[in-house]
Structure formats: C-alpha cells, structure tokens
Design a protein around this motif. Structure first.
Motif, PDB file in Angstrom:
ATOM      1  N   VAL A  96      43.318 -31.052   0.270  1.00 13.86           N
ATOM      2  CA  VAL A  96      42.470 -30.765  -1.275  1.00 13.86           C
ATOM      3  C   VAL A  96      41.583 -29.565  -0.604  1.00 13.86           C
ATOM      4  O   VAL A  96      40.460 -29.138  -1.645  1.00 13.86           O
ATOM      5  CB  VAL A  96      41.980 -31.982  -1.753  1.00 13.86           C
ATOM      6  CG1 VAL A  96      40.693 -32.090  -2.439  1.00 13.86           C
ATOM      7  CG2 VAL A  96      43.018 -32.449  -2.457  1.00 13.86           C
ATOM      8  N   GLN A 116      50.262 -34.222  -5.623  1.00 15.14           N
ATOM      9  CA  GLN A 116      48.534 -33.810  -5.609  1.00 15.14           C
ATOM     10  C   GLN A 116      47.892 -34.327  -6.985  1.00 15.14           C
ATOM     11  O   GLN A 116      46.811 -34.003  -7.978  1.00 15.14           O
ATOM     12  CB  GLN A 116      48.321 -31.850  -6.508  1.00 15.14           C
ATOM     13  CG  GLN A 116      50.004 -31.961  -7.660  1.00 15.14           C
ATOM     14  CD  GLN A 116      49.754 -30.280  -8.578  1.00 15.14           C
ATOM     15  OE1 GLN A 116      50.678 -29.453  -7.348  1.00 15.14           O
ATOM     16  NE2 GLN A 116      49.026 -30.023  -8.983  1.00 15.14           N
ATOM     17  N   THR A 137      39.205 -22.043  -4.106  1.00 15.03           N
ATOM     18  CA  THR A 137      38.081 -21.996  -5.661  1.00 15.03           C
ATOM     19  C   THR A 137      36.967 -21.219  -5.175  1.00 15.03           C
ATOM     20  O   THR A 137      36.000 -20.735  -6.196  1.00 15.03           O
ATOM     21  CB  THR A 137      37.647 -23.046  -6.026  1.00 15.03           C
ATOM     22  OG1 THR A 137      36.992 -23.934  -5.373  1.00 15.03           O
ATOM     23  CG2 THR A 137      39.079 -24.017  -6.447  1.00 15.03           C
ATOM     24  N   ASP A 185      37.634 -28.619 -12.118  1.00 14.94           N
ATOM     25  CA  ASP A 185      39.374 -28.432 -11.428  1.00 14.94           C
ATOM     26  C   ASP A 185      39.684 -27.104 -12.290  1.00 14.94           C
ATOM     27  O   ASP A 185      39.832 -27.583 -13.253  1.00 14.94           O
ATOM     28  CB  ASP A 185      39.855 -29.713 -11.854  1.00 14.94           C
ATOM     29  CG  ASP A 185      41.430 -29.952 -11.220  1.00 14.94           C
ATOM     30  OD1 ASP A 185      41.307 -28.909 -10.379  1.00 14.94           O
ATOM     31  OD2 ASP A 185      42.877 -30.824 -11.858  1.00 14.94           O
ATOM     32  N   TYR A 211      36.103 -26.419  -7.280  1.00 16.31           N
ATOM     33  CA  TYR A 211      36.250 -27.773  -6.871  1.00 16.31           C
ATOM     34  C   TYR A 211      35.783 -27.648  -5.838  1.00 16.31           C
ATOM     35  O   TYR A 211      36.136 -27.451  -5.183  1.00 16.31           O
ATOM     36  CB  TYR A 211      37.722 -28.066  -7.068  1.00 16.31           C
ATOM     37  CG  TYR A 211      37.824 -29.420  -7.568  1.00 16.31           C
ATOM     38  CD1 TYR A 211      37.291 -30.262  -8.090  1.00 16.31           C
ATOM     39  CD2 TYR A 211      37.974 -30.086  -5.978  1.00 16.31           C
ATOM     40  CE1 TYR A 211      37.992 -31.270  -7.669  1.00 16.31           C
ATOM     41  CE2 TYR A 211      38.301 -31.074  -5.634  1.00 16.31           C
ATOM     42  CZ  TYR A 211      38.378 -32.191  -6.672  1.00 16.31           C
ATOM     43  OH  TYR A 211      38.454 -33.191  -6.319  1.00 16.31           O
ATOM     44  N   SER A 230      45.601 -28.678  -8.309  1.00 16.90           N
ATOM     45  CA  SER A 230      45.749 -28.217  -6.017  1.00 16.90           C
ATOM     46  C   SER A 230      46.524 -27.275  -5.930  1.00 16.90           C
ATOM     47  O   SER A 230      46.905 -27.601  -5.062  1.00 16.90           O
ATOM     48  CB  SER A 230      45.062 -29.400  -5.867  1.00 16.90           C
ATOM     49  OG  SER A 230      45.891 -30.604  -5.572  1.00 16.90           O
ATOM     50  N   TYR A 285      42.168 -26.239  -1.392  1.00 11.23           N
ATOM     51  CA  TYR A 285      42.401 -25.627  -2.591  1.00 11.23           C
ATOM     52  C   TYR A 285      40.452 -25.688  -2.531  1.00 11.23           C
ATOM     53  O   TYR A 285      40.599 -24.734  -3.418  1.00 11.23           O
ATOM     54  CB  TYR A 285      42.623 -26.874  -3.635  1.00 11.23           C
ATOM     55  CG  TYR A 285      42.343 -26.850  -5.132  1.00 11.23           C
ATOM     56  CD1 TYR A 285      42.572 -26.274  -6.077  1.00 11.23           C
ATOM     57  CD2 TYR A 285      41.725 -28.296  -5.428  1.00 11.23           C
ATOM     58  CE1 TYR A 285      42.100 -25.589  -7.139  1.00 11.23           C
ATOM     59  CE2 TYR A 285      41.331 -27.756  -6.824  1.00 11.23           C
ATOM     60  CZ  TYR A 285      41.499 -27.465  -7.920  1.00 11.23           C
ATOM     61  OH  TYR A 285      41.483 -26.542  -9.169  1.00 11.23           O
TER      62      TYR A 285
END
Length: 270
Positions: free
Chosen positions: A98, A54, A105, A118, A114, A59, A101
C-alpha cells in the motif's frame, strides 16, 4: 499516452486499479537483446512472500510490485536492513504494498492521490516508486509477447493489462481465459512459464483463497492479445547490478555524428 480505465465491480473477482500510462521515453529503456535469453523456456521463479490481498483498495500496482520484490532474484539483492524490503509477514508486506501504491499515486499523471483518494495507478509509476524506495536499481520494459516471454524466462515481471470477466473465475487448475467484457485494468506478477502448455504462471493480489492458492495461469495467445491492447510488461533491475541506462535513439546517434564531424573539421581548420 494516458488513459483512465473504468472499473466495474464483480461478484466473483476483487478490486483492480491499473490505468494506462505509456511514456515514449520508455522505448529507450527496452530490454536489450543482449540481456534477453535467445528463446523462452519452462521456468518457475520462487516467490518468497505470501500471497497478498489488496481487499477493497485499488492498489494492484503496489501489490504486484511487492510480489515482484519478494521474488528471486530481486529479494536476495535487497539488504536485510532496508526498511522497504519484503519481510515474509503477510500483514507487513501488505502495508508495504500500500505504501508503494500511495507513492505511485504521487508519481503518476492520474488525477488524485492516495490517501485520501483511491485513484488507482500505473505500472510505470510503481516502478518509479520502488526505485525511490531504494529497493531496485531501476527498471526496464519488455515490448511484445516474444520479448516478455524471454524476459520472464530470466526473471519475474509485472504486467498491466485489461482484466476480462472471464479472468474472475479460474477453473480448478487456476486456468483463466479472455472472455466476456473488460472489467477494468489490473496489475499482477508473472512468475513462470509452462512451455509445454504454452501458458504463463501468474500471482494475483486477492488472497490465497482465490484461484489456485491465489495464483492462476493463462495462454500465450491471451497474453499476446492483452499486451497488444495497450498492455505493458515491466522488469525491475536488482540492486546488485547497474542502473539501466537509455539506449541511444536515431536522433541521438545523428547528433553525436554531427558533433564528431564538427570537431574533426575544426581540427583540420575547415
């Protein structure tokens, strides 16, 4: 319950990024005793993709989910033409991690999204993201050490827990222990059990140069402690099976009984 976990940098360890998001409704999606093995046993579930990294991004939830999707039995259940299916190419799978992730979010209750912010995310949100991406049928939860070990006997799981300073520096065998202060929250894959040593086998997302080829292990006792500290264990349901359905709560049962009684009385003209 929503709790932000501050992250403290480390010279020995990488980025973290897990926060606590516990929805009371998740209790209705606890793994059924009928679906769990009667006891835990030594096992090592194959992971079909490389160890991910990561880097400087928080993430870990997306990386843990991607590692879980790249593990048996989930990996084989995802059709090969599914866009979000893990590929076995480290760079591609990291991009997909990612993406999970980023989606998480937007599904969690953590402030910010994100990109550009972040924020970190949660195990619950990344499970929702995986389901929305069409790579799992749904997800369930294991509550407590015994249920988590029995679930892990059947399939890999992801866990979100406090990450202690002692976890940053595995020994030559990859063993870590709870020591020092909490450095933040982290999500990672559990892929096996060593019953003789009473240890769980885990895969991190800090590259293959960390730990034992990117992996580590720690004791049942430490896992139990971490789960008791508002940790969570999430199991993904493969596409080859049905989507998990909520178990009835006592209130649901009471309402169903009351409705049945009203119907019966009406039929009797009472």
């Amino acid at each position: 319950m929503l709790r932000y976990l501050d992250e403290h940098p480390s010279l020995d360890g990488g980025r973290l990024g897990r926060h606590i998001e516990h929805d009371p409704r998740s209790r209705a999606y606890a793994l059924s005793e009928d679906l769990l093995p009667s006891a835990y046993a030594s096992v090592e579930h194959p992971v079909r993709i490389p160890v991910l990294d990561q880097g400087g991004l928080g993430s870990c939830t997306g990386n843990a989910a991607e590692a879980l999707l790249g593990s048996d039995p989930l990996y084989g259940a995802i059709p090969v033409d599914t866009a979000a299916r893990p590929t076995g190419d480290a760079a591609t799978d990291e991009r997909q991690a990612v993406a999970l992730y980023a989606a998480a979010t937007r599904l969690d209750r953590i402030h910010g999204q994100y990109p550009p912010t972040d924020t970190g995310s949660t195990g619950l949100a990344v499970a929702k993201a995986a389901q929305k991406a069409g790579v799992i049928a749904g997800y369930q939860h294991a509550f407590g050490l015994d249920a988590t070990l029995r679930a892990l006997t059947a399939a890999p799981v992801i866990v979100g827990v406090n990450w202690y300073e002692g976890f940053d520096t595995p020994d030559a065998a990859g063993h870590v222990t709870v020591a020092g202060s909490v450095r933040g929250g982290h999500e990672f894959l559990l892929y096996g059990i060593d019953a003789d040593q009473r240890a769980v086998l885990a895969r991190n997302s800090w590259g293959a140069g960390w730990g034992a080829g990117g992996c580590f292990r720690f004791s049942f006792d430490d896992l139990g402690r971490l789960l008791d500290e508002q940790g969570d264990a999430t199991v993904f349901a493969p596409l080859t099976g049905p989507a998990p359905t909520p178990a009835p709560t006592p209130a649901d049962v009471d309402r169903a009984l009351a409705a049945a009684m009203r119907t019966w009385l009406a039929e009797k003209g009472l």
